[in-house]
Design a protein around this motif. Structure first.
Motif, mmCIF file in Angstrom:
data_model
loop_
_atom_site.group_PDB
_atom_site.id
_atom_site.type_symbol
_atom_site.label_atom_id
_atom_site.label_comp_id
_atom_site.label_asym_id
_atom_site.label_seq_id
_atom_site.Cartn_x
_atom_site.Cartn_y
_atom_site.Cartn_z
ATOM 1 N N ARG A 1 0.753 -0.904 -0.311
ATOM 2 C CA ARG A 1 -0.012 0.486 -0.158
ATOM 3 C C ARG A 1 0.536 1.152 -0.113
ATOM 4 O O ARG A 1 0.632 1.952 -0.127
ATOM 5 C CB ARG A 1 -0.817 0.148 1.069
ATOM 6 N N MET A 2 2.056 0.927 0.215
ATOM 7 C CA MET A 2 2.882 2.358 -0.225
ATOM 8 C C MET A 2 3.225 3.120 -1.585
ATOM 9 O O MET A 2 3.367 4.060 -1.614
ATOM 10 C CB MET A 2 4.446 2.055 1.024
ATOM 11 N N LYS A 3 3.576 1.544 -2.344
ATOM 12 C CA LYS A 3 3.229 2.615 -4.275
ATOM 13 C C LYS A 3 3.386 1.167 -4.748
ATOM 14 O O LYS A 3 2.797 0.445 -4.447
ATOM 15 C CB LYS A 3 5.533 2.088 -3.794
ATOM 16 N N LEU A 4 3.013 1.845 -5.999
ATOM 17 C CA LEU A 4 2.537 0.823 -6.862
ATOM 18 C C LEU A 4 2.758 -0.380 -7.026
ATOM 19 O O LEU A 4 4.147 -0.436 -7.046
ATOM 20 C CB LEU A 4 2.142 1.306 -8.549
ATOM 21 N N PRO A 5 2.214 -1.329 -7.257
ATOM 22 C CA PRO A 5 3.285 -2.674 -7.729
ATOM 23 C C PRO A 5 3.908 -2.932 -8.731
ATOM 24 O O PRO A 5 3.268 -2.243 -9.401
ATOM 25 C CB PRO A 5 2.415 -3.688 -6.967
ATOM 26 N N GLY A 6 4.715 -3.425 -8.786
ATOM 27 C CA GLY A 6 6.247 -4.160 -9.892
ATOM 28 C C GLY A 6 6.750 -2.953 -10.319
ATOM 29 O O GLY A 6 7.592 -2.830 -10.478
ATOM 30 N N GLY A 7 6.841 -2.144 -9.214
ATOM 31 C CA GLY A 7 8.246 -1.442 -9.302
ATOM 32 C C GLY A 7 9.349 -1.852 -8.418
ATOM 33 O O GLY A 7 9.515 -2.836 -8.193
ATOM 34 N N ALA A 8 10.789 -1.115 -8.172
ATOM 35 C CA ALA A 8 11.197 -1.497 -6.521
ATOM 36 C C ALA A 8 10.786 -1.477 -5.459
ATOM 37 O O ALA A 8 10.077 -1.549 -5.648
ATOM 38 C CB ALA A 8 12.695 -1.067 -6.912
ATOM 39 N N ALA A 9 11.178 -2.917 -4.537
ATOM 40 C CA ALA A 9 10.866 -3.090 -3.905
ATOM 41 C C ALA A 9 10.962 -1.493 -2.825
ATOM 42 O O ALA A 9 11.693 -0.679 -3.056
ATOM 43 C CB ALA A 9 12.152 -3.841 -2.796
#
Length: 465
Positions: free
Chosen positions: A447-455
């Protein structure tokens, strides 16, 4: 008329000259000059950033720098011609155009950007906004909303503000559409933070319901601010975009315009919104003012709201729960409760001779109105201790979440974290432990960042003391 000319400099990008489809007609020479001014005191960089956000709607990322790099050669110039205002776009995203003509909704939002940037800067420069007093700030919020034609007289209360995350699961997104559909069937309009996810879903559902009910002139209001618009580009359903000067005025605009509020699952930005509103509702001066507030999500999100409820009760006391309802997996019941709540608001406004279109009666402390700049020093200085009134503690908790939002998705905040390391957040040991657990759950649930990018790399460290 939309385009007077357009051509394709290379695949994926378009250059065009566009005229307003509606709304803005003329600007003064001074206003045009300021919009062209690329110096530190000018408005060009702000215009370019907000315009690019509108043109890249649908581009899925929450790192505004990625969009900026992808369209680093994008340019926008404001022209004042004998027939009125034109915008000259160079190397603009091609998906904003169809057969060489800009999509009408995107055209309208682009000129809304120009309108708000010019209006706010002119009012600030001319000293028309009194930002040194609480009443003056509220009047500034009113003036900006009125100038954007968000405030409609002679209309019964029907505007539902929906908050929630841009990074939510498909199940949660589909649920927001179902709730929006039920609201739309009952003739309710939607206002959100204008981005993707839980900000788009309710509008999408309401659009279908409004069409079925043959309702026209419906409002899909998106309220944003310059620091976050690039990470949460306006979704294509928004037909009334407003760019407030900062996050505090954005939040006040939501509360003043709303007749009811719904909170869907989200992350730190949603938690910030919840704490902002509770900081208002917990103030003794607002004890008798109705403000319907519902937390809702699908069955899979029940644990999320249990965590939120547990944290709020622990930090602010069990009494805080009287200010909200939690409804799980029942869009129709949510809509029924909203309709009842809106009717309570309508009756209160009639009895107290308050406007339907703007909540003048609600008291909002200066502590919630003054812009909070989340520097490392400011974050470390937050008073996250219980030895203060509930509403003041809620306001400082809200600032903590605001800083984390900045570190996650706002350019200035991300740069500060890269330069100085994570924010240090200190407070009562029990509360810091609960806060750390809540934030950790947001990370684990993506919920912090959109999935699919860097951890996700936390932009904060929680410390007791």
């Amino acid at each position: 008329m939309t385009d007077s000319s357009s051509h394709h400099p290379h695949p994926g990008k378009v250059s065009a000259r566009i005229a307003p489809a509606a709304g803005l007609d003329v600007l003064s020479r001074q206003e045009v000059a300021r919009l062209r001014d690329a110096s530190a005191g000018g408005l060009h960089q702000l215009l370019r950033r907000c315009a690019l956000a509108v043109l890249t709607q649908g581009h899925v990322t929450d790192d505004p720098r990625a969009v900026s790099e992808l369209y680093s050669d994008f340019e926008i110039e404001v022209l004042q011609q004998d027939r009125g205002v034109r915008l000259e776009l160079t190397h603009a995203p091609a998906h904003a155009f169809v057969d060489g003509k800009i999509i009408r909704g995107i055209n309208e939002l682009l000129f809304a950007v120009v309108r708000d940037i010019v209006y706010v800067s002119t009012q600030l420069e001319g000293g028309s906004f009194d930002l040194a007093s609480s009443e003056g700030i509220t009047h500034a919020v009113f003036d900006i909303l009125r100038n954007a034609r968000v405030l409609r007289p002679n209309v019964d209360p029907n505007l539902v503000v929906c908050w929630g995350g841009h990074s939510i699961s498909r199940v949660e997104y589909d649920y927001t559409k179902l709730v929006g559909y039920q609201l739309g069937l009952r003739g309710l309009d939607i206002c959100t933070g204008c981005g993707p996810g839980a900000m788009k879903g309710p509008m999408k559902g309401a659009t279908i319901a409004h069409a079925k009910q043959r309702l026209r002139k419906n409002r899909y209001v998106g309220i944003t601010e310059p620091g976050i618009i690039a990470a949460e580009s306006p979704n294509p359903i928004v037909n009334n975009l407003v760019i407030m000067p900062d996050i505090e005025k954005r939040l006040e605009a939501f509360v003043r315009a709303a007749h009811a509020l719904i909170v869907f699952p989200g992350g730190v930005g949603t938690a910030e919104e919840i704490l902002y509103l509770l900081g208002i509702l917990l103030h003794p001066a607002n004890a008798d003012i109705p403000c319907p507030l519902i937390f809702t999500g699908p069955r899979a999100s029940a644990a999320y709201f249990e965590q939120i409820d547990r944290f709020l009760r622990m930090a602010l006391g069990d009494d805080v729960a009287r200010h909200y309802q939690i409804i799980i997996d029942d869009p129709q019941h949510v809509a029924h409760q909203v309709v009842k709540g809106v009717e309570r608001v309508r009756k209160y406004r009639l009895d107290n001779k308050d406007a339907f279109f703007f909540n003048w009666a609600m008291n909002i402390d200066m502590a919630l109105q003054q812009p909070f700049r989340p520097t490392h020093e400011a974050m470390a200085a937050l008073n996250l201790h219980r030895d203060q009134p509930q509403h003041e503690f809620a306001a400082d908790l809200r600032r903590a979440f605001s800083g984390i939002v900045a570190g996650n998705v706002k350019i200035e905040g991300m740069r500060a974290i890269e330069k100085h390391g994570p924010f240090l957040i200190r407070g009562d040991a029990e509360i810091m432990q609960a806060l750390d657990a809540l934030l950790a759950s947001f990370v684990s649930q993506q919920r912090m960042k959109l999935p699919g990018g860097a951890a996700y790399e936390p932009c904060y460290r929680i410390l007791a003391g």
